[in-house]
Design an enzyme around this catalytic site. Sequence first.
Site, PDB file in Angstrom:
ATOM      1  N   ARG A   1     -63.887 -34.961 -18.881  1.00 43.75           N
ATOM      2  CA  ARG A   1     -62.566 -35.447 -18.837  1.00 43.75           C
ATOM      3  C   ARG A   1     -61.822 -34.027 -18.851  1.00 43.75           C
ATOM      4  NH1 ARG A   1     -62.938 -40.303 -23.896  1.00 43.75           N
ATOM      5  NH2 ARG A   1     -64.633 -41.444 -22.381  1.00 43.75           N
TER       6      ARG A   1
ATOM      7  N   GLN B   1     -72.016 -38.924 -24.435  1.00 42.50           N
ATOM      8  CA  GLN B   1     -71.775 -40.280 -25.082  1.00 42.50           C
ATOM      9  C   GLN B   1     -72.877 -40.828 -25.303  1.00 42.50           C
ATOM     10  OE1 GLN B   1     -68.679 -41.891 -22.616  1.00 42.50           O
ATOM     11  NE2 GLN B   1     -67.176 -41.543 -24.447  1.00 42.50           N
TER      12      GLN B   1
ATOM     13  N   LYS C   1     -61.294 -52.928 -30.365  1.00 41.29           N
ATOM     14  CA  LYS C   1     -62.441 -52.465 -30.961  1.00 41.29           C
ATOM     15  C   LYS C   1     -62.632 -51.892 -32.708  1.00 41.29           C
ATOM     16  CE  LYS C   1     -60.585 -47.798 -29.985  1.00 41.29           C
ATOM     17  NZ  LYS C   1     -60.890 -46.495 -29.126  1.00 41.29           N
TER      18      LYS C   1
ATOM     19  N   HIS D   1     -69.058 -52.565 -25.802  1.00 39.75           N
ATOM     20  CA  HIS D   1     -69.266 -51.444 -25.491  1.00 39.75           C
ATOM     21  C   HIS D   1     -69.585 -50.843 -26.858  1.00 39.75           C
ATOM     22  CE1 HIS D   1     -66.635 -51.103 -21.693  1.00 39.75           C
ATOM     23  NE2 HIS D   1     -66.493 -52.095 -22.367  1.00 39.75           N
TER      24      HIS D   1
ATOM     25  N   HIS E   1     -74.227 -50.587 -23.796  1.00 39.59           N
ATOM     26  CA  HIS E   1     -73.420 -51.814 -23.360  1.00 39.59           C
ATOM     27  C   HIS E   1     -74.419 -52.927 -23.464  1.00 39.59           C
ATOM     28  CE1 HIS E   1     -71.088 -48.631 -21.341  1.00 39.59           C
ATOM     29  NE2 HIS E   1     -70.152 -49.224 -21.747  1.00 39.59           N
TER      30      HIS E   1
ATOM     31  N   ASP F   1     -73.854 -43.833 -25.117  1.00 44.01           N
ATOM     32  CA  ASP F   1     -73.290 -45.119 -24.690  1.00 44.01           C
ATOM     33  C   ASP F   1     -74.287 -46.209 -24.619  1.00 44.01           C
ATOM     34  OD1 ASP F   1     -70.753 -45.977 -23.717  1.00 44.01           O
ATOM     35  OD2 ASP F   1     -70.717 -44.618 -21.808  1.00 44.01           O
TER      36      ASP F   1
END
Length: 400
Positions: free
Chosen positions: A126, A144, A228, A274, A148, A146
């Site tokens: 980023r 991350q 979230k 997520h 899903h 991560d």
Amino acid sequence: MLDEHDHRAIGQRLDLFHLQEEAPGMVFWHPRGFRLYQLLEDQVRQRMRREGYQEVRTPQILSQELWERSGHWDNFRQNMFVLGDGERQLAVKPVSCPGHIELVQRMSPSYRDLPLRLGEFGLVHRSEPSGALHGLFRLRQFTQDDGHIFCAEEQVEREVIAFVRALHAFYAGFGFEHVEVAFSGRPPSRAGSDAVWDQAEAWLQSAARAAGLECRMQPGEGAFYGPKLEFILKDRLGRDWQCGTIQLDLVLPERFDLRYTDASGAKRHPVMLHRALFGSLERFIAILLEHHAGALPAWLSPEQVVVASVGDKALHYAEKLSERLREAGCRASADVRGESLSRKILDAHQSGLPYIAVVGAREAEANSVRLRLRDGSQQDLSWDDAVARLAAECQPRRAS
């Protein structure tokens, strides 16, 4: 000059990592630090295996067209590293979500395949302003954990409950006993219609209630694609750290026209959840180091035992003991330098080791060990008892 309680100072003292100007916002992991990093990965992998996740790996660079489809080009472009490829533009991924959607597209799932759970240790980049960079807390490159979940509407509540069920025990294993939950609703800049957001927020709030969560409300703090739940840890200094999250997304499945076949043969958009336990592994390491002031729990210490020899007659004995401890599963080494015992003990404490096994000529002759703990207490044990005790106290933690 860094404060001694700053994670950057602790990282230097424990020889875990360093940062330098030639790689702004990115980390050079030393062997000991990378071991700590891997221990965190192991905890997440244990949970993923137990909960039925399939681990995947997706590309680092994807085309502008894909980021436009996901909405990141319009809503997150200022935080992305963009590069040219002839007449088109590409971007280094800031998240792994679109890559996972592309994988599910290829799978063409039916209702029998749901919930479909994918997980990735996603290395993301980023474009943070240089003035915002702050040690491991704010980086340009980080990982991350991560995950899903692609599921049907009627499976949302069960999946959210399953995610939060063992979360308190998971964080308690790292020394965080106090966990708060926040509900973050629609931000001013977002993708999707108000009707879609009404539905997403209603489903997530209902699932949170079913999970027994008491949430503080954070209006406007949701992701651009969905609301979230955020899980906030309190450290020993009373500071709050947002780490885990689960987000309910009805927007990206629709934008990618992602569908599954239901029991009647109709094509339907799945709900996309997520989820992350740490958020950023690097940031969580910084929180851990400051929370424990560098004195990590034995199971989490990159090096757990040093066998310190006293005198030349104990050199071979120290090497044999460290080898036996490694065979028993401990992260152990022998300090056979020609330094004084006080110097070896000081170095071990500075390096954050929880155990020092002191051996001299007397211990070698008696086949014994003098075990020294962090608090300075000592105990004389036989070789077998010392190995058994250290193997038990240093064994890997089973993730909750």
